[in-house]
Design a protein around this motif. Structure first.
Motif, PDB file in Angstrom:
ATOM      1  N   UNK A 188       0.849  -1.197   0.000  1.00  0.00           N
ATOM      2  CA  UNK A 188       0.000   0.000   0.000  1.00  0.00           C
ATOM      3  C   UNK A 188       0.882   1.243   0.000  1.00  0.00           C
ATOM      4  N   UNK A 189       0.548   2.163  -0.888  1.00  0.00           N
ATOM      5  CA  UNK A 189       1.342   3.390  -0.979  1.00  0.00           C
ATOM      6  C   UNK A 189       1.162   4.234   0.272  1.00  0.00           C
ATOM      7  N   UNK A 190       2.247   4.868   0.681  1.00  0.00           N
ATOM      8  CA  UNK A 190       2.202   5.734   1.856  1.00  0.00           C
ATOM      9  C   UNK A 190       1.396   6.990   1.546  1.00  0.00           C
ATOM     10  N   UNK A 191       0.743   7.505   2.573  1.00  0.00           N
ATOM     11  CA  UNK A 191       0.001   8.745   2.407  1.00  0.00           C
ATOM     12  C   UNK A 191       0.978   9.883   2.110  1.00  0.00           C
ATOM     13  N   UNK A 192       0.552  10.839   1.281  1.00  0.00           N
ATOM     14  CA  UNK A 192       1.436  11.980   1.018  1.00  0.00           C
ATOM     15  C   UNK A 192       1.583  12.834   2.260  1.00  0.00           C
TER      16      UNK A 192
END
Length: 315
Positions: free
Chosen positions: A1-5
């Motif tokens: 899962x991509x990290x939150x900006x």
């Protein structure tokens, strides 16, 4: 899962130097190192707040090592994290560092009396900024010509094509350390009629892109000065060169001004004029006027205004 900006800063300051405009914020905990997409969204002039770039003030202790120039901070307290409007990193910004210093003063993050000097850390190294009333002068460090002595002797080392000129023109590459290519035009009408909505073509193409300055030399003039120690005495005179400039900045497009570009323009025209050319130049840009002085050991100084125009609270 991509990290939150990263979270956006809650408050931004809008400022400009001769029309070259920026969004600035202080990030003491390094919590707002924005992504390229976030920067591009903020700087968009239609759907965002609009700016030529963003500047994040980061304490030296929090500055990412990969963003810092090699070597120590040399006494600097703050790192100027500058990004172009498209989010790309830039080595330095001559207008931006003056606005950055004015921002640090406004936020009471530094104490800089008139005539005082502070070191500012950038990707180009630590640069010295001197306050001159409400203006600022910056020792921009050592300039270089990628083409070496041969390019300086010939006066050019690339060819440039641009909308608005019917034929290619010779250009001279200079680094401050941002890459620049300076092109002379023959008449004011040529400068005025350039179409800089598209990036000029440079051959051979620079690996990391380039800012392109189009310049119209306007000759020399003398300036009279009265000395504070003898205000009633006769003035002294000094000779300066004058040049008009328009610029297309990599990662931005045409801007009303470019500080490192003004230095490159003055250096190129001085090179073309040859021996006896002035060491001080006034560079006229669409957003105002800048002063460029040649210093010892191939350093160059840029001076001009810095204005903070508003505070923005993000929703």
């Amino acid at each position: 899962m991509a990290a939150d900006p990263p979270a956006l800063p809650r408050t931004l300051i809008k400022g400009h130097g001769t029309g070259n405009d920026f969004l600035l914020w202080a990030d003491p905990d390094s919590a707002h190192d924005l992504t390229d997409a976030q920067v591009a969204s903020l700087t968009d002039r239609h759907t965002g707040l609009g700016a030529d770039g963003v500047i994040r003030a980061v304490p030296i202790a929090q500055a990412p090592e990969q963003h810092m120039a090699a070597g120590s901070a040399a006494g600097a307290q703050w790192f100027m994290d500058y990004r172009n409007a498209d989010g790309s990193l830039a080595e330095m910004c001559g207008n931006g560092i003056r606005v950055f210093t004015a921002f640090l003063r406004r936020e009471e993050l530094i104490d800089l009396p008139d005539g005082g000097t502070i070191p500012v850390a950038t990707r180009a190294g630590v640069l010295q900024v001197r306050r001159e009333g409400e203006d600022y002068a910056v020792d921009m460090g050592v300039w270089s010509a990628p083409g070496g002595p041969e390019a300086l002797s010939e006066g050019f080392d690339v060819s440039v094509v641009v909308h608005g000129l019917s034929e290619q023109r010779p250009g001279l590459r200079l680094e401050l350390p941002n890459p620049h290519t300076v092109v002379a035009v023959e008449a004011p009408e040529e400068l005025d009629e350039l179409d800089l909505t598209h990036a000029p073509g440079v051959d051979p193409a620079p690996e990391h892109g380039t800012n392109v300055e189009f310049v119209m030399p306007l000759g020399e003039r003398e300036i009279e000065e009265y000395h504070a120690a003898a205000p009633d005495g006769p003035p002294t005179t000094r000779r300066i060169g004058v040049v008009r400039m328009r610029v297309h900045e990599r990662g931005v497009g045409e801007t009303l001004s470019c500080g490192t570009g003004a230095c490159a323009a003055a250096l190129a025209v001085r090179t073309w004029f040859g021996a006896g050319a002035p060491d001080e130049w006034q560079v006229l840009v669409p957003g105002g006027a800048l002063r460029v002085r040649m210093l010892a050991e191939q350093h160059v100084e840029l001076a001009g205004p810095a204005e903070l125009v508003g505070q923005i609270s993000l929703l």
